[in-house]
Design a protein around this motif. Structure first.
Motif, PDB file in Angstrom:
ATOM      1  N   MET A   1       0.844  -1.198   0.000  1.00 28.17           N
ATOM      2  CA  MET A   1       0.000   0.000   0.000  1.00 28.17           C
ATOM      3  C   MET A   1       0.877   1.244   0.000  1.00 28.17           C
ATOM      4  SD  MET A   1      -3.007   1.079   0.047  1.00 28.17           S
ATOM      5  CE  MET A   1      -3.938   2.537   0.400  1.00 28.17           C
ATOM      6  N   MET A   2       0.632   2.133  -0.920  1.00 27.05           N
ATOM      7  CA  MET A   2       1.458   3.342  -0.889  1.00 27.05           C
ATOM      8  C   MET A   2       0.891   4.340   0.099  1.00 27.05           C
ATOM      9  SD  MET A   2       1.065   5.735  -4.155  1.00 27.05           S
ATOM     10  CE  MET A   2       1.604   7.226  -3.403  1.00 27.05           C
ATOM     11  N   MET A   3       1.779   5.094   0.675  1.00 22.35           N
ATOM     12  CA  MET A   3       1.397   6.048   1.709  1.00 22.35           C
ATOM     13  C   MET A   3       1.848   7.426   1.273  1.00 22.35           C
ATOM     14  SD  MET A   3       0.608   3.935   4.358  1.00 22.35           S
ATOM     15  CE  MET A   3       1.103   4.669   5.902  1.00 22.35           C
ATOM     16  N   GLY A   4       1.365   8.408   1.990  1.00 19.79           N
ATOM     17  CA  GLY A   4       1.813   9.761   1.705  1.00 19.79           C
ATOM     18  C   GLY A   4       3.180  10.017   2.315  1.00 19.79           C
ATOM     19  N   ALA A   5       3.818  11.085   1.878  1.00 20.25           N
ATOM     20  CA  ALA A   5       5.099  11.482   2.460  1.00 20.25           C
ATOM     21  C   ALA A   5       4.939  12.865   3.052  1.00 20.25           C
ATOM     22  CB  ALA A   5       6.189  11.484   1.392  1.00 20.25           C
ATOM     23  N   ALA A   6       5.521  13.054   4.220  1.00 20.39           N
ATOM     24  CA  ALA A   6       5.423  14.346   4.885  1.00 20.39           C
ATOM     25  C   ALA A   6       6.658  15.171   4.583  1.00 20.39           C
ATOM     26  CB  ALA A   6       5.275  14.134   6.381  1.00 20.39           C
ATOM     27  N   GLN A  67      14.247  13.769   2.794  1.00 22.26           N
ATOM     28  CA  GLN A  67      13.010  14.205   2.168  1.00 22.26           C
ATOM     29  C   GLN A  67      12.636  13.324   0.984  1.00 22.26           C
ATOM     30  OE1 GLN A  67      10.727  17.139   2.778  1.00 22.26           O
ATOM     31  NE2 GLN A  67       9.791  15.441   1.703  1.00 22.26           N
ATOM     32  N   VAL A  71       9.584   9.897  -0.627  1.00 15.65           N
ATOM     33  CA  VAL A  71       8.845  10.176  -1.859  1.00 15.65           C
ATOM     34  C   VAL A  71       9.108   9.063  -2.884  1.00 15.65           C
ATOM     35  CG1 VAL A  71       8.608  11.792  -3.778  1.00 15.65           C
ATOM     36  CG2 VAL A  71       8.893  12.659  -1.463  1.00 15.65           C
ATOM     37  N   ALA A  74       7.385   5.897  -1.536  1.00 18.13           N
ATOM     38  CA  ALA A  74       6.016   6.120  -1.073  1.00 18.13           C
ATOM     39  C   ALA A  74       5.773   5.476   0.291  1.00 18.13           C
ATOM     40  CB  ALA A  74       5.007   5.622  -2.105  1.00 18.13           C
ATOM     41  N   LEU A 348       9.737  22.970  -1.487  1.00 19.20           N
ATOM     42  CA  LEU A 348       9.400  22.572  -0.116  1.00 19.20           C
ATOM     43  C   LEU A 348       8.833  23.746   0.673  1.00 19.20           C
ATOM     44  CD1 LEU A 348      12.407  20.235   0.760  1.00 19.20           C
ATOM     45  CD2 LEU A 348      10.112  19.597   0.014  1.00 19.20           C
ATOM     46  N   LEU A 351       5.282  24.212  -0.437  1.00 24.05           N
ATOM     47  CA  LEU A 351       4.421  23.159   0.101  1.00 24.05           C
ATOM     48  C   LEU A 351       4.159  23.393   1.586  1.00 24.05           C
ATOM     49  CD1 LEU A 351       3.194  20.562  -1.056  1.00 24.05           C
ATOM     50  CD2 LEU A 351       5.179  19.334  -0.213  1.00 24.05           C
ATOM     51  N   GLY A 355       0.537  24.589   1.391  1.00 22.92           N
ATOM     52  CA  GLY A 355      -0.150  23.298   1.406  1.00 22.92           C
ATOM     53  C   GLY A 355      -1.459  23.318   2.181  1.00 22.92           C
ATOM     54  N   PRO A 356      -1.459  23.874   3.392  1.00 21.62           N
ATOM     55  CA  PRO A 356      -2.671  23.818   4.208  1.00 21.62           C
ATOM     56  C   PRO A 356      -3.872  24.541   3.596  1.00 21.62           C
ATOM     57  CG  PRO A 356      -0.763  24.366   5.562  1.00 21.62           C
ATOM     58  CD  PRO A 356      -0.323  24.412   4.138  1.00 21.62           C
ATOM     59  N   MET A 358      -4.242  25.064   0.178  1.00 22.10           N
ATOM     60  CA  MET A 358      -4.335  24.771  -1.243  1.00 22.10           C
ATOM     61  C   MET A 358      -5.738  24.296  -1.607  1.00 22.10           C
ATOM     62  SD  MET A 358      -1.653  22.383  -3.132  1.00 22.10           S
ATOM     63  CE  MET A 358      -0.399  22.704  -1.910  1.00 22.10           C
ATOM     64  N   ARG A 449       2.995  19.190  10.583  1.00 27.36           N
ATOM     65  CA  ARG A 449       1.546  19.385  10.687  1.00 27.36           C
ATOM     66  C   ARG A 449       0.941  18.396  11.636  1.00 27.36           C
ATOM     67  NH1 ARG A 449      -1.408  20.292   5.612  1.00 27.36           N
ATOM     68  NH2 ARG A 449      -3.011  20.852   7.081  1.00 27.36           N
TER      69      ARG A 449
END
Lengths: 449, 174
Positions: A1-6, A67, A71, A74, A348, A351, A355-356, A358, A449
């Motif tokens: 399962m791919m996940m998000g990156a912070a 970083q 990415v 994932a 970066l 973002l 980002g918050p 967007m 965040r």
């Protein structure tokens, strides 16, 4: 399962320390400290070289990978709590190392065992980084091609650091391997090859395989040429770092060295094929300054290979290795690093800041954070300075070298100022700078965040 | 199965670079009870297996040459008789998302515009509605942002090399 990156919290701090080391190293060259003003093995040269390789290039690469690896695979970074201790440990280790070199030259007279301390702190810092990145990569298997280059780079980082520890012990007066080992002739080239050719170049190539198609919208399906680059460069490194020393020790015919050169040439040829492919098949017609200035770095890589071949063919590699290393370190690695920082820092920052909100509020574009027109001449000056510096080293003209180093220093100062302005959102019009719900990014520490 | 297939050929749409998902979902919703869908595509539409599988369809696929595929989606018992209550309502309702209100093609935008456009689409949704987006690659930062905002998503790489994500709007947090 791919996940998000912070967002990686400490990456900006790594970048800041790295850039400070780059400026420091260039200032040393302008002032005439270290080679070519002094001998290659002089402690001053060792200070200069390690400020560049550990302070600038390795911290830059570590900060970028913290970083970038999440990415790539994932997956969230595993052990993110180790990232700051790694930075502290690397920085303290670097300071100890430089202090140890100052003791060797007699400029610092204390009884503190700086070199052995560096021999503990630097492997600790790099070890933490390797564990965090390595575990994240392991979780992300099967690895995409760019991540496999990074994995190979990390293996070489371990090798480089291990040999470095042996040198730190040797220079502290502990001869671990005995007197019959030819340290400068046999072991030093392994340290240099594992560091520049393995750790820094392999990771730089891996990063380029992802960043170039990403920012130019080129097709990034894995191609057979990319795999050829990976396997031939890994073979070249394995031959140089393992087989060649074994063959020497056992008195073999010296075939391994030629095979390694051949494998390296295959790797650079196929890498060139892929680079041309990325640029020619891009969907984005007007490429941004980061992708344009990266061409200077790729040119430096191919000049380095041509220079290496030329020096080997004429049997003058020994007396001209400094020029080659300068071109690799400042043209290829630093050139690529600066050109990609020019995109990564705005991206970066954008973002982090926008980002918050967007999709809820109009936000500036990433491109609005920089003024490319103003910065292009600085990249041109930088690469011109590196080229002039390389020629000056080859021609044995130390004063011209200092002048060329001054050109690269001025260009770097301008680019660093630009990155500070980016973090400060200076180039964004005041009206759209901070929409409701955003806050101004801190200079070194990204907000979580 | 005595009922004739509902035939749908999406090869022309795919050859023109189009996105046939909404056409397929329309066809699925206009199937008679018990009727099967026969689909022609230029690749084996694995993502669709999952989407329609969640709706109770069984897929049987065969290659018909030139890399093209014929896939027959046969309704299972739950899909054949909508009156029959699913045995595990929680899991079933979890699996049933409404059809996307829109399908955004963000593949050719300069980064990070795909993320901006997708989030704009998401912010326009009512809670519970879904939107689909095609993206040039795995949108790792987008997924992080969606989670921070309390939206759920399902996505995967498509055979053509892009990423397709369906996002269901959560309850607004701010």
């Amino acid at each position: 399962m791919m996940m998000g990156a912070a967002l990686s919290r400490w990456t900006m701090a790594y970048f800041a320390v790295a850039l400070a080391c780059l400026l420091g190293a260039q200032a040393m060259m302008v002032m005439g400290l270290g080679y070519p003003a002094t001998a290659v093995e002089d402690p001053q040269t060792l200070i200069l070289v390690h400020t560049v390789t550990i302070g600038w290039l390795s911290l830059l690469m570590c900060g970028a990978l913290f970083q970038f690896v999440p990415v790539l695979v994932a997956q969230p970074l595993i052990g993110a709590g180790m990232v700051l201790p790694a930075l502290v440990s690397l920085l303290a280790g670097l300071v100890s190392l430089l202090a140890g070199f100052l003791q060797l030259s007699g400029d610092l007279e204390t009884g503190l065992p700086f070199l052995p301390v560096a021999g503990i702190l630097l492997p600790l810092g790099f070890g933490l980084a390797v564990v965090v990145l390595g575990r994240t990569l392991l979780r992300g298997r099967p690895l995409p091609l760019p991540a496999r280059f990074v994995a190979a780079g990390l293996v070489c980082l371990v090798a480089t650091a291990a040999i470095g520890v042996l040198f730190a012990l040797l220079l502290s007066g502990l001869d671990v391997l005995g007197a019959e080992v030819d340290w400068v002739g046999e072991v030093l080239p392994l340290h240099v090859t594992a560091g520049f050719g393995g750790w820094l170049t392999m990771t730089a190539i891996g990063v380029s395989y992802r960043l170039l198609p990403m920012f130019m919208l080129s097709p990034d399906k894995e191609r057979i040429t990319g795999k050829a680059v990976l396997w031939s460069s890994c073979s070249a490194l394995a031959l140089v770092l393992v087989v060649v020393p074994l063959e020497r020790a056992l008195g073999g015919p010296g075939i391994a060295w030629h095979a390694a050169c051949l494998a390296m040439l295959v790797a650079v040829v196929f890498y060139g094929v892929d680079l041309v492919f990325f640029y020619r098949h891009r969907k984005r017609r007007n490429i941004e300054l980061n992708s344009r200035s990266a061409i200077g770095a790729f040119a430096a890589l191919y000049l380095s290979v041509a220079l290496l071949v030329g020096l080997v063919a004429t049997g003058t590699l020994g007396q001209n290795s400094a020029a080659l290393i300068y071109l690799v370190a400042f043209g290829w690695l630093s050139g690529l690093g600066l050109s990609q920082l020019y995109k990564i820092v705005p991206f970066l920052t954008w973002l982090e800041c926008y980002g918050p909100v967007m999709g809820r509020k109009p936000t500036p574009r990433v491109q609005d954070l920089v003024v490319e027109k103003r910065d292009m001449p600085w990249f041109a000056l930088y690469f011109a300075g590196v080229l002039a510096g390389t020629i000056a080293l080859l021609a044995g003209m130390p004063d011209l070298f200092r002048l060329a180093a001054l050109a690269t220093l001025c260009a770097t100062v301008a680019l660093v100022v630009e990155m500070v302005l980016v973090r400060r959102l200076f180039n964004v019009s005041v009206a759209s700078r901070l929409p409701e719900g955003t806050s101004r990014p801190r200079l070194f520490l990204s907000s979580a965040r | 199965m005595s009922m004739p297939y509902y035939d749908l050929d999406v090869r022309p749409i795919l050859r023109e670079g189009g996105e046939p998902f909404s056409v397929i979902m329309q066809a699925v919703s206009s199937l008679a009870p018990g009727q099967s869908l026969r689909l022609y595509a230029t690749f084996k539409p694995l993502p669709l297996f999952q989407v329609l599988g969640a709706r109770g369809f069984e897929a049987s696929a065969r290659e018909i040459g030139n890399g093209e595929w014929e896939v027959i989606f046969t309704p299972g018992e739950a899909a054949a008789d909508p009156v029959v209550k699913p045995t595990a309502p929680a899991a079933a309702s979890d699996d049933k998302w409404p059809a996307p209100v829109d399908e955004l093609d963000n593949r050719d935008l300069d980064p990070p515009e795909p993320m901006v456009k997708t989030l704009e689409g998401v912010e326009a949704l009512q809670p519970g509605q879904t939107i689909a987006a095609l993206l040039p690659r795995e949108p790792v930062f987008l997924l992080e942002e969606l989670e921070a905002r309390g939206h759920s998503w399902r996505g995967q790489m498509e055979p053509e090399g892009h990423y397709r994500v369906v996002i269901r709007a959560g309850n607004p947090r701010r």
